[in-house]
Structure formats: structure tokens, C-alpha cells
Design a protein around this motif. Structure first.
Motif, short mmCIF file in Angstrom:
data_model
loop_
_atom_site.label_atom_id
_atom_site.label_comp_id
_atom_site.label_asym_id
_atom_site.label_seq_id
_atom_site.Cartn_x
_atom_site.Cartn_y
_atom_site.Cartn_z
N GLN A 67 0.94 -1.29 0.11
CA GLN A 67 -0.05 -0.06 0.09
C GLN A 67 0.86 1.19 -0.16
N GLY A 68 0.84 2.21 -0.97
CA GLY A 68 1.54 3.30 -0.93
C GLY A 68 1.73 3.70 -2.27
N THR A 69 2.93 4.51 -2.47
CA THR A 69 3.25 4.88 -3.76
C THR A 69 4.11 3.83 -4.16
N LEU A 70 4.55 4.18 -5.35
CA LEU A 70 5.47 3.16 -6.18
C LEU A 70 6.74 2.87 -5.45
N GLY A 71 6.76 1.57 -5.36
CA GLY A 71 7.96 0.86 -4.64
C GLY A 71 9.06 0.57 -5.68
N CYS A 72 10.13 0.38 -5.23
CA CYS A 72 11.39 -0.17 -6.09
C CYS A 72 10.84 -1.69 -6.56
N LEU A 73 11.41 -1.86 -7.82
CA LEU A 73 10.99 -3.22 -8.14
C LEU A 73 11.90 -4.36 -7.53
N ARG A 74 13.10 -4.12 -7.58
CA ARG A 74 13.99 -4.99 -7.03
C ARG A 74 15.22 -4.46 -6.19
N ILE A 75 15.36 -5.42 -5.14
CA ILE A 75 16.67 -4.75 -4.34
C ILE A 75 17.41 -6.17 -3.93
N PRO A 76 18.50 -5.86 -4.20
CA PRO A 76 19.52 -7.05 -3.86
C PRO A 76 19.86 -7.28 -2.39
N PHE A 77 20.01 -8.50 -2.02
CA PHE A 77 20.51 -8.60 -0.59
C PHE A 77 21.55 -7.88 -0.29
N GLY A 78 21.70 -7.30 0.83
CA GLY A 78 22.83 -6.28 1.31
C GLY A 78 22.69 -5.10 0.96
N ARG A 79 21.65 -4.59 0.13
CA ARG A 79 21.67 -3.28 -0.56
C ARG A 79 20.49 -2.36 0.28
N GLY A 80 20.55 -1.12 0.87
CA GLY A 80 19.45 -0.55 1.29
C GLY A 80 19.08 -1.20 2.71
N VAL A 81 18.05 -0.66 3.54
CA VAL A 81 17.49 -1.27 4.62
C VAL A 81 16.87 -2.46 4.33
N CYS A 82 16.19 -2.73 3.38
CA CYS A 82 15.41 -4.00 3.09
C CYS A 82 16.57 -5.22 2.80
N GLY A 83 17.61 -4.88 1.92
CA GLY A 83 18.69 -5.60 1.59
C GLY A 83 19.54 -5.96 3.09
N ALA A 84 19.53 -5.09 3.74
CA ALA A 84 20.04 -5.44 5.03
C ALA A 84 19.31 -6.32 5.82
N ALA A 85 18.10 -6.32 6.04
CA ALA A 85 17.36 -7.11 6.97
C ALA A 85 17.23 -8.39 6.51
N ALA A 86 17.19 -8.60 4.74
CA ALA A 86 17.41 -10.01 3.98
C ALA A 86 18.60 -10.58 4.22
N SER A 87 19.73 -9.80 4.24
CA SER A 87 21.04 -10.69 4.51
C SER A 87 21.30 -10.91 5.77
N THR A 88 20.97 -10.33 6.84
CA THR A 88 21.38 -10.20 8.13
C THR A 88 20.30 -11.16 8.91
N LEU A 89 18.83 -11.22 8.49
CA LEU A 89 17.81 -12.02 9.01
C LEU A 89 17.43 -10.92 10.32
N GLU A 90 17.84 -9.69 10.50
CA GLU A 90 17.57 -8.99 11.82
C GLU A 90 16.78 -7.69 11.40
N THR A 91 15.74 -7.31 12.23
CA THR A 91 14.91 -6.11 12.10
C THR A 91 16.00 -5.08 11.97
N GLN A 92 15.75 -4.25 11.00
CA GLN A 92 16.16 -2.72 10.92
C GLN A 92 15.36 -1.80 11.30
N VAL A 93 15.63 -0.99 12.24
CA VAL A 93 14.86 0.10 12.75
C VAL A 93 15.80 1.57 12.57
N VAL A 94 15.30 2.22 11.56
CA VAL A 94 16.17 3.38 10.94
C VAL A 94 15.55 4.49 11.24
N ALA A 95 16.24 5.47 12.25
CA ALA A 95 15.58 6.66 12.51
C ALA A 95 15.43 7.63 11.37
#
Length: 157
Positions: A67-95
Motif C-alpha cells: 500500500q503506498g506510492t510506487l516501490g522499487c521493483l528489485r533490491i539486492p540482498f545487502g543493499r539498502g535497509v530491505c537488503g540489510a534485513a534480508a542478508s542479516t535476518l535482523e529487523t532494521q529500525v532506522v530513525a
């Protein structure tokens, strides 16, 4: 938003989602429903949705229900906040996403973000839940605990 107010809203959202999704096994239907309910429940949620692990491309996420505005189509593991969560399997809380190394700006209005890994009953990563806010410092331990618990209850059954 006050912690107590957040907790009440998360409790309401969890009750609604458990009731609505009981017995549902289709992952897309579950993700669409979770995105919708959370987006409608929380005023500070600007973008709410999932990036799924692509079964055809190793270590890559592909946009799923949201739900929301256009999202990125693809994100590599390890890149950005989503990629960091995917590669570490840890929740990322970014202020402040602008201070996050390698942040991917799918929408420049986003200022804070929480990303929760989503695993199935076998403990295998299937997606990440991504929630963005236009306000800085929107997410805290209350959000982290509630969203991790909710993802476990909905997807790891």
C-alpha cells in the motif's frame, strides 16, 4: 505517537489480522491483507508492504503486495535497509534513512523505516516487511516487537 497508543493499535491490528487470515494459506493473499490492515491502522505509515525473495534470482528481493506510492521493483540482498534485513535476518529500525549507508530512495519523502524479515514455518526467509514514514524517528522497540510477533503469527504457522 505514544507507546501506549501504538500498543493498543497493534493489538487491534493483530486481532483483526488473525481473525481475517485464519485458515488462509496463500502467501500473496496474506501479504496483501497485512499491508492493507496495517496501512489503514497507522497514520504514520507512509508505505507498507513486502519485498519477496525471488526464487529465480539468488539473493534478490522483488516487490510484492503493498500500500503506498510506487516501490522499487528489485533490491539486492545487502543493499539498502530491505537488503540489510534480508542478508542479516535482523529487523532494521532506522530513525533517519538518509544517514543509512547505501539507502535506496524509492520515494524521497521517506525519512524513517522499519524492515522485518519474514520467515516461513521452516525458518526460511520468504520476504521482508517494509514500512516507511515521512517523519523521522517514527519507529521504535514497540513497532519492532509488535511487527516481529505479527509476522511470526501470520507466516510461520
Amino acid at each position: 505517537m505514544q507507546t501506549e497508543q501504538k500498543q493498543v493499535l497493534y493489538e487491534e491490528a493483530e486481532k483483526e489480522l488473525i481473525s481475517i487470515t485464519e485458515g488462509e494459506t496463500d502467501v500473496t493473499a496474506l501479504m496483501a491483507t497485512v499491508s492493507c490492515i496495517l496501512s489503514q491502522k497507522f497514520d504514520y505509515y507512509f508505505w507498507t508492504g513486502f519485498y519477496n525473495v525471488d526464487p529465480h534470482k539468488e539473493n534478490e528481493l522483488v516487490v510484492g503486495p503493498y500500500q503506498g506510492t510506487l516501490g522499487c521493483l528489485r533490491i539486492p540482498f545487502g543493499r539498502g535497509v530491505c537488503g540489510a534485513a534480508a542478508s542479516t535476518l535482523e529487523t532494521q529500525v532506522v530513525a533517519d534513512v538518509h544517514a543509512f549507508p547505501g539507502h535506496i530512495a524509492c520515494d524521497s519523502r521517506t525519512n524513517s523505516e522499519i524492515v522485518v524479515p519474514v520467515t516461513n514455518a521452516d525458518g526460511q526467509l520468504i520476504a521482508v516487511l517494509d514500512v516507511d514514514s515521512v517523519e523521522a524517528n517514527s519507529f521504535d522497540e514497540t513497532d519492532r516487537i509488535a511487527l516481529e510477533t505479527l509476522m511470526q503469527r501470520i507466516f510461520a504457522q
